[in-house]
Design a protein around this motif. Structure first.
Motif, short mmCIF file in Angstrom:
data_model
loop_
_atom_site.label_atom_id
_atom_site.label_comp_id
_atom_site.label_asym_id
_atom_site.label_seq_id
_atom_site.Cartn_x
_atom_site.Cartn_y
_atom_site.Cartn_z
N VAL A 127 0.80 -1.24 0.00
CA VAL A 127 0.00 0.00 0.00
C VAL A 127 0.83 1.28 0.00
O VAL A 127 0.51 2.22 -0.75
CB VAL A 127 -0.99 -0.02 1.19
N PRO A 128 1.89 1.43 0.81
CA PRO A 128 2.61 2.72 0.87
C PRO A 128 3.20 3.11 -0.48
O PRO A 128 3.77 2.27 -1.20
CB PRO A 128 3.72 2.47 1.89
N ILE A 129 3.08 4.39 -0.83
CA ILE A 129 3.63 4.87 -2.10
C ILE A 129 4.99 5.51 -1.87
O ILE A 129 5.33 5.94 -0.77
CB ILE A 129 2.68 5.87 -2.78
N ASP A 130 5.78 5.55 -2.93
CA ASP A 130 7.13 6.12 -2.86
C ASP A 130 7.48 6.59 -4.27
O ASP A 130 7.32 5.84 -5.24
CB ASP A 130 8.13 5.07 -2.37
N PHE A 131 7.97 7.83 -4.39
CA PHE A 131 8.19 8.40 -5.71
C PHE A 131 9.63 8.25 -6.21
O PHE A 131 9.98 8.86 -7.22
CB PHE A 131 7.78 9.88 -5.71
N ALA A 132 10.44 7.44 -5.54
CA ALA A 132 11.81 7.24 -6.02
C ALA A 132 11.87 6.71 -7.45
O ALA A 132 12.69 7.17 -8.24
CB ALA A 132 12.57 6.30 -5.07
N LEU A 311 -4.07 -5.72 -9.09
CA LEU A 311 -5.10 -5.05 -8.30
C LEU A 311 -4.47 -4.10 -7.28
O LEU A 311 -5.00 -3.01 -7.03
CB LEU A 311 -5.97 -6.08 -7.58
N ALA A 312 -3.36 -4.51 -6.68
CA ALA A 312 -2.69 -3.67 -5.68
C ALA A 312 -2.23 -2.35 -6.29
O ALA A 312 -2.24 -1.31 -5.62
CB ALA A 312 -1.50 -4.42 -5.08
N LEU A 313 -1.81 -2.38 -7.55
CA LEU A 313 -1.32 -1.18 -8.22
C LEU A 313 -2.44 -0.32 -8.80
O LEU A 313 -2.19 0.81 -9.22
CB LEU A 313 -0.35 -1.57 -9.34
N THR A 314 -3.65 -0.85 -8.81
CA THR A 314 -4.76 -0.11 -9.44
C THR A 314 -5.94 0.03 -8.48
O THR A 314 -6.05 1.02 -7.77
CB THR A 314 -5.20 -0.82 -10.73
N VAL A 315 -6.81 -0.97 -8.45
CA VAL A 315 -8.06 -0.90 -7.69
C VAL A 315 -7.83 -0.64 -6.21
O VAL A 315 -8.54 0.17 -5.58
CB VAL A 315 -8.86 -2.21 -7.89
N GLY A 340 -4.31 7.38 -9.24
CA GLY A 340 -3.50 6.68 -10.24
C GLY A 340 -2.02 6.89 -10.09
O GLY A 340 -1.22 6.01 -10.44
N LEU A 341 -1.62 8.06 -9.60
CA LEU A 341 -0.19 8.36 -9.47
C LEU A 341 0.31 7.93 -8.10
O LEU A 341 0.60 8.75 -7.23
CB LEU A 341 0.04 9.87 -9.67
N GLY A 342 0.41 6.63 -7.91
CA GLY A 342 0.87 6.09 -6.62
C GLY A 342 1.90 5.00 -6.81
O GLY A 342 1.61 3.81 -6.58
N PRO A 343 3.12 5.33 -7.20
CA PRO A 343 4.14 4.30 -7.44
C PRO A 343 4.59 3.63 -6.14
O PRO A 343 4.51 4.21 -5.07
CB PRO A 343 5.29 5.09 -8.07
N ARG A 344 5.06 2.41 -6.26
CA ARG A 344 5.62 1.69 -5.11
C ARG A 344 7.13 1.63 -5.28
O ARG A 344 7.62 1.51 -6.40
CB ARG A 344 5.05 0.28 -5.00
N LEU A 373 6.96 -8.37 -8.06
CA LEU A 373 5.96 -8.05 -9.09
C LEU A 373 5.39 -6.65 -8.89
O LEU A 373 5.15 -5.92 -9.86
CB LEU A 373 4.84 -9.08 -9.06
N CYS A 374 5.15 -6.28 -7.63
CA CYS A 374 4.57 -4.95 -7.36
C CYS A 374 5.53 -3.84 -7.76
O CYS A 374 5.12 -2.87 -8.41
CB CYS A 374 4.24 -4.83 -5.88
N VAL A 375 6.78 -3.96 -7.35
CA VAL A 375 7.73 -2.88 -7.62
C VAL A 375 8.09 -2.83 -9.11
O VAL A 375 8.11 -1.75 -9.71
CB VAL A 375 8.99 -3.04 -6.75
#
Length: 410
Positions: A127-132, A311-315, A340-344, A373-375
């Motif tokens: 869940v936590p986002i990070d813009f690196a 789903l974790a990256l979208t919904v 939508g702009l929530g990168p991991r 897979l998420c990153v």
């Protein structure tokens, strides 16, 4: 390990001398470092990856996370909750918990064989986002300023808010601990968090007041002002552990207290060193991620895990953000941009490594696959989709303005 050292140093140096050009091409340091890690992973197979599943690697990851939490807490601009405090509160205390809950439900559906405690650990990881991976988003002027501000606040605080829940779930999921029930795990987590908050507030406040007094008396140099900010998270983290507190929460709270009590002529300049230290530590984590990704993906990837990560990256993010922002002054398109702009990135990797070293067997493998897979999915998806989304929004807004000017009835 010598090969790894040479590779990461060479790639980092190459990126450093071409950083501005790379930014124009929307290529970030994490992208390049991950690629280097993947290449080394292909050459070394499981040898380097096995070294990450050790107690030393776990302690290194803990220190990295403590520093990154401190940096995130001090990097929020425009007051405690930025320039859009109401929207930030909605994101942090409505959308964020909803995202964790939705991720947990998706895990129960798509990741069979894991306990709900392990699935809560995984939810806190994704869940936590990070813009690196795509830091250009926060500087892209095609994205509305208030959207960028809310995202900056969320990125600064969400990992600190999630970390106590992550530790609670990890204690409950760890078969070697004595916490057999949620109540027992909560009974251990709450006192740890309380001690950590006290330690973080005290250390942050004392260091800020001491630095203010020293600055008035001209006792500090430009370098020493920066060194205080490197020592602060390490001191808060270490003292918190010494009294059986949560070191992550302590470092995070220390960053908040220090920033808002420190009277500096240029706090951004003072933060440069700790920012650079955090960046270099994160580079190490991205390289380790690239190496480990190869070994983990070689084991095969279940379809359910792929669907869960999509789903974790979208919904999992977009729907809770839309719900949390209902009634706000953000337009529908702006809410979609926030969701939508929530990168991991780094937080997901560090949380994942900590969980990877605590869990065993099937759960260990599942966590590893989800993190990879998420990153990787986020690097590709947000690296390509974020500029496109910004361009689409800017074009739509431009068309709307032209229509208003051309309509004589308006």
């Amino acid at each position: 390990m010598l090969l790894s050292l040479i590779a990461v140093s060479a790639v980092l140096a190459a990126w450093a001398v071409s950083a501005r050009r790379m930014e124009r091409w929307r290529v970030t340091a994490p992208m390049v470092i991950v690629l280097a890690g993947v290449l080394i992973g292909l050459a070394t197979s499981d040898r380097v990856a096995a070294g990450l599943n050790t107690e030393i690697a776990e302690h290194v990851a803990e220190i990295i996370l403590a520093i990154l939490l401190f940096v995130d807490a001090t990097d929020v601009r425009g007051g405690l909750l930025g320039y859009e405090p109401k929207a930030a509160l909605r994101i942090l205390f409505i959308a964020l918990p909803l995202s964790v809950a939705v991720a947990l439900l998706c895990g129960l559906w798509l990741l069979p064989g894991s306990s709900w405690a392990v699935l809560l650990v995984i939810a806190c990881i994704v869940v936590p986002i990070d813009f690196a991976p795509v830091s250009s988003i926060l500087r892209d002027r095609r994205v509305p300023e208030r959207v960028r501000n809310v995202l900056n606040v969320e990125a600064g605080y969400n990992d600190g808010i999630v970390s106590p829940v992550f530790i609670f779930a990890l204690v409950l999921a760890d078969q070697d601990t004595r916490a057999d029930t949620p109540l027992q795990a909560l009974g251990a987590a709450v006192p740890q968090a309380a001690k950590a908050i006290v330690v973080g507030l005290v250390i942050g406040a004392l260091l800020a007041v001491a630095a203010n007094a020293a600055q008035r008396r001209d006792w500090m140099t430009v370098q020493s002002k920066r060194l205080v900010l490197v020592a602060a998270p390490l001191l808060a983290f270490g003292l918190s552990l010494a009294v059986d507190g949560n070191g992550f929460v302590s470092a995070f709270v220390c960053g908040i207290a220090f920033k808002y009590l420190r009277h500096s002529d240029d706090i951004r300049r003072d933060l440069e060193l700790v920012d650079d230290v955090g960046f270099l530590l994160a580079v190490g984590m991205w390289f380790a991620f690239g190496v480990t990704a190869v070994a983990i993906l070689e084991r095969g990837v279940p379809v359910g895990t792929v669907v869960f990560c999509l789903l974790a990256l979208t919904v999992v993010r977009i729907v809770p953000v839309a719900i949390g922002m209902l009634g706000s002054r953000f337009s529908g398109h702006e809410r979609l941009l926030v969701g939508g702009l929530g990168p991991r990135g780094t937080t997901t990797i560090v949380f994942g490594l900590l969980a990877f070293n605590v869990l065993d067997g099937h759960d260990e493998t599942t966590v590893g696959l989800v993190v990879v897979l998420c990153v990787l999915g986020s690097v590709v998806m947000h690296g390509l989709a974020a500029p496109a989304a910004a361009h689409t929004y800017a074009a739509r807004r431009g068309s709307s303005r032209e229509a208003e000017h051309s309509d004589p009835g308006k």
